[in-house]
Design a protein around this motif. Structure first.
Motif, PDB file in Angstrom:
ATOM      1  N   ALA A   1     -10.628  -2.520  -5.892  1.00  0.00           N
ATOM      2  CA  ALA A   1      -9.708  -1.724  -6.708  1.00  0.00           C
ATOM      3  C   ALA A   1      -8.858  -0.813  -5.832  1.00  0.00           C
ATOM      4  N   MET A   2      -9.467  -0.213  -4.809  1.00  0.00           N
ATOM      5  CA  MET A   2      -8.719   0.687  -3.931  1.00  0.00           C
ATOM      6  C   MET A   2      -7.697  -0.086  -3.113  1.00  0.00           C
ATOM      7  N   ILE A   3      -8.070  -1.248  -2.631  1.00  0.00           N
ATOM      8  CA  ILE A   3      -7.143  -2.103  -1.883  1.00  0.00           C
ATOM      9  C   ILE A   3      -5.960  -2.491  -2.768  1.00  0.00           C
ATOM     10  N   ARG A   4      -6.240  -2.855  -4.010  1.00  0.00           N
ATOM     11  CA  ARG A   4      -5.182  -3.229  -4.970  1.00  0.00           C
ATOM     12  C   ARG A   4      -4.256  -2.053  -5.242  1.00  0.00           C
ATOM     13  N   GLU A   5      -4.811  -0.878  -5.493  1.00  0.00           N
ATOM     14  CA  GLU A   5      -3.986   0.298  -5.799  1.00  0.00           C
ATOM     15  C   GLU A   5      -3.113   0.695  -4.612  1.00  0.00           C
ATOM     16  N   ALA A   6      -3.625   0.577  -3.398  1.00  0.00           N
ATOM     17  CA  ALA A   6      -2.822   0.899  -2.207  1.00  0.00           C
ATOM     18  C   ALA A   6      -1.590   0.005  -2.144  1.00  0.00           C
ATOM     19  N   LYS A   7      -1.754  -1.266  -2.466  1.00  0.00           N
ATOM     20  CA  LYS A   7      -0.636  -2.203  -2.465  1.00  0.00           C
ATOM     21  C   LYS A   7       0.326  -1.901  -3.611  1.00  0.00           C
ATOM     22  N   GLU A   8      -0.216  -1.671  -4.805  1.00  0.00           N
ATOM     23  CA  GLU A   8       0.615  -1.433  -5.987  1.00  0.00           C
ATOM     24  C   GLU A   8       1.418  -0.139  -5.892  1.00  0.00           C
ATOM     25  N   GLU A   9       0.833   0.919  -5.368  1.00  0.00           N
ATOM     26  CA  GLU A   9       1.488   2.226  -5.375  1.00  0.00           C
ATOM     27  C   GLU A   9       2.227   2.560  -4.087  1.00  0.00           C
ATOM     28  N   ALA A  10       1.696   2.141  -2.944  1.00  0.00           N
ATOM     29  CA  ALA A  10       2.290   2.546  -1.661  1.00  0.00           C
ATOM     30  C   ALA A  10       2.820   1.363  -0.853  1.00  0.00           C
ATOM     31  N   GLY A  11       2.631   0.136  -1.329  1.00  0.00           N
ATOM     32  CA  GLY A  11       3.172  -1.028  -0.658  1.00  0.00           C
ATOM     33  C   GLY A  11       2.493  -1.387   0.652  1.00  0.00           C
ATOM     34  N   ILE A  12       1.282  -0.883   0.863  1.00  0.00           N
ATOM     35  CA  ILE A  12       0.583  -1.149   2.119  1.00  0.00           C
ATOM     36  C   ILE A  12      -0.619  -2.047   1.891  1.00  0.00           C
ATOM     37  N   THR A  13      -1.011  -2.722   2.953  1.00  0.00           N
ATOM     38  CA  THR A  13      -2.208  -3.552   2.929  1.00  0.00           C
ATOM     39  C   THR A  13      -3.300  -2.830   3.697  1.00  0.00           C
ATOM     40  N   ILE A  14      -4.428  -2.694   3.053  1.00  0.00           N
ATOM     41  CA  ILE A  14      -5.601  -2.102   3.690  1.00  0.00           C
ATOM     42  C   ILE A  14      -6.726  -3.120   3.592  1.00  0.00           C
TER      43      ILE A  14
ATOM     44  N   VAL B   1     -10.465   5.255  -8.605  1.00  0.00           N
ATOM     45  CA  VAL B   1     -10.522   5.259  -7.147  1.00  0.00           C
ATOM     46  C   VAL B   1      -9.333   6.057  -6.619  1.00  0.00           C
ATOM     47  N   HIS B   2      -9.539   6.769  -5.507  1.00  0.00           N
ATOM     48  CA  HIS B   2      -8.523   7.637  -4.914  1.00  0.00           C
ATOM     49  C   HIS B   2      -8.525   7.439  -3.407  1.00  0.00           C
ATOM     50  N   LEU B   3      -7.338   7.421  -2.811  1.00  0.00           N
ATOM     51  CA  LEU B   3      -7.218   7.134  -1.394  1.00  0.00           C
ATOM     52  C   LEU B   3      -6.589   8.296  -0.629  1.00  0.00           C
TER      53      LEU B   3
ATOM     54  N   GLY C   1       4.594  16.482 -12.237  1.00  0.00           N
ATOM     55  CA  GLY C   1       5.085  17.571 -11.394  1.00  0.00           C
ATOM     56  C   GLY C   1       4.070  18.057 -10.380  1.00  0.00           C
ATOM     57  N   ASN C   2       2.847  17.575 -10.478  1.00  0.00           N
ATOM     58  CA  ASN C   2       1.797  17.967  -9.540  1.00  0.00           C
ATOM     59  C   ASN C   2       1.498  16.830  -8.570  1.00  0.00           C
ATOM     60  N   PHE C   3       1.035  17.223  -7.383  1.00  0.00           N
ATOM     61  CA  PHE C   3       0.732  16.254  -6.340  1.00  0.00           C
ATOM     62  C   PHE C   3      -0.676  15.696  -6.488  1.00  0.00           C
ATOM     63  N   SER C   4      -0.802  14.427  -6.157  1.00  0.00           N
ATOM     64  CA  SER C   4      -2.071  13.714  -6.176  1.00  0.00           C
ATOM     65  C   SER C   4      -2.072  12.759  -4.977  1.00  0.00           C
ATOM     66  N   VAL C   5      -2.940  11.784  -5.010  1.00  0.00           N
ATOM     67  CA  VAL C   5      -3.019  10.763  -3.972  1.00  0.00           C
ATOM     68  C   VAL C   5      -2.895   9.390  -4.620  1.00  0.00           C
ATOM     69  N   VAL C   6      -2.758   8.365  -3.816  1.00  0.00           N
ATOM     70  CA  VAL C   6      -2.774   7.001  -4.337  1.00  0.00           C
ATOM     71  C   VAL C   6      -4.091   6.815  -5.092  1.00  0.00           C
ATOM     72  N   ALA C   7      -4.002   6.357  -6.335  1.00  0.00           N
ATOM     73  CA  ALA C   7      -5.206   6.293  -7.169  1.00  0.00           C
ATOM     74  C   ALA C   7      -4.977   5.356  -8.348  1.00  0.00           C
ATOM     75  N   GLY C   8      -6.059   5.016  -9.012  1.00  0.00           N
ATOM     76  CA  GLY C   8      -5.977   4.227 -10.229  1.00  0.00           C
ATOM     77  C   GLY C   8      -7.355   3.909 -10.767  1.00  0.00           C
ATOM     78  N   HIS C   9      -7.371   3.325 -11.938  1.00  0.00           N
ATOM     79  CA  HIS C   9      -8.637   2.957 -12.564  1.00  0.00           C
ATOM     80  C   HIS C   9      -9.093   1.576 -12.102  1.00  0.00           C
ATOM     81  N   ILE C  10     -10.385   1.398 -12.117  1.00  0.00           N
ATOM     82  CA  ILE C  10     -10.961   0.094 -11.816  1.00  0.00           C
ATOM     83  C   ILE C  10     -10.714  -0.821 -13.006  1.00  0.00           C
ATOM     84  N   ASP C  11     -10.150  -1.987 -12.727  1.00  0.00           N
ATOM     85  CA  ASP C  11      -9.962  -3.002 -13.764  1.00  0.00           C
ATOM     86  C   ASP C  11     -11.288  -3.729 -13.955  1.00  0.00           C
TER      87      ASP C  11
END
Length: 144
Positions: free
Chosen positions: A52-65, A11-13, A34-44
């Motif tokens: 999964a996207m809600i979880r990754e947003a919290k884990e990587e960017a510290g935000i609640t969506i 998932v990618h945000l 060294g390359n740019f991407s977005v908040v992302a991760g694999h589905i557990d």
């Protein structure tokens, strides 16, 4: 019996503010460092793609969506030399909390970029997904 083919799902945000998108620079991961991407991760296991996207947003960017703040925008079937996978892309224009780098061991920079002036050093399929988002494409493939 032949083993059934399986592939990873990620998932990618796209966090959008005005005409800018939040990008993170990969660091110390062994993949596209060294390359740019977005908040992302694999589905557990045992979670759907929105959770999964809600979880990754919290884990990587510290935000609640919340579920009503994200919109599925694109599905990509992606292939490279040694693997293929399915990527779900979402956009959010609202969230709660202040964006911060929660994984400094995997990301050395979070920065806003104008959607029409992205950095040259981007993960290729992410850059393509952003282009397709701007075109309004819902389904795409990459690397075929």
């Amino acid at each position: 019996m032949k083993k059934r083919f399986t592939m990873p799902v990620a998932v990618h945000l796209f966090l959008i503010k005005d005409r800018s998108i939040l990008l993170l620079r990969r660091f110390n991961t062994g993949y596209e460092d060294g390359n740019f991407s977005v908040v992302a991760g694999h589905i557990d296991g045992d979670e759907n793609y929105i959770d999964a996207m809600i979880r990754e947003a919290k884990e990587e960017a510290g935000i609640t969506i919340y579920k009503n703040q994200i919109e599925p925008i694109q599905v990509m079937h992606r292939k490279n030399v040694d693997r293929e996978g399915i990527d779900y892309f979402f956009v959010a224009k609202q969230w709660s909390g202040e964006i911060k780098n929660m994984e400094p061991n995997k990301c050395d920079l979070l920065e806003w970029f104008d959607l029409d002036n992205l950095p040259y050093n981007m993960v290729a399929y992410i850059k393509e997904a952003i282009r397709k988002y701007q075109e309004g494409s819902k389904f795409t493939d990459f690397g075929w």
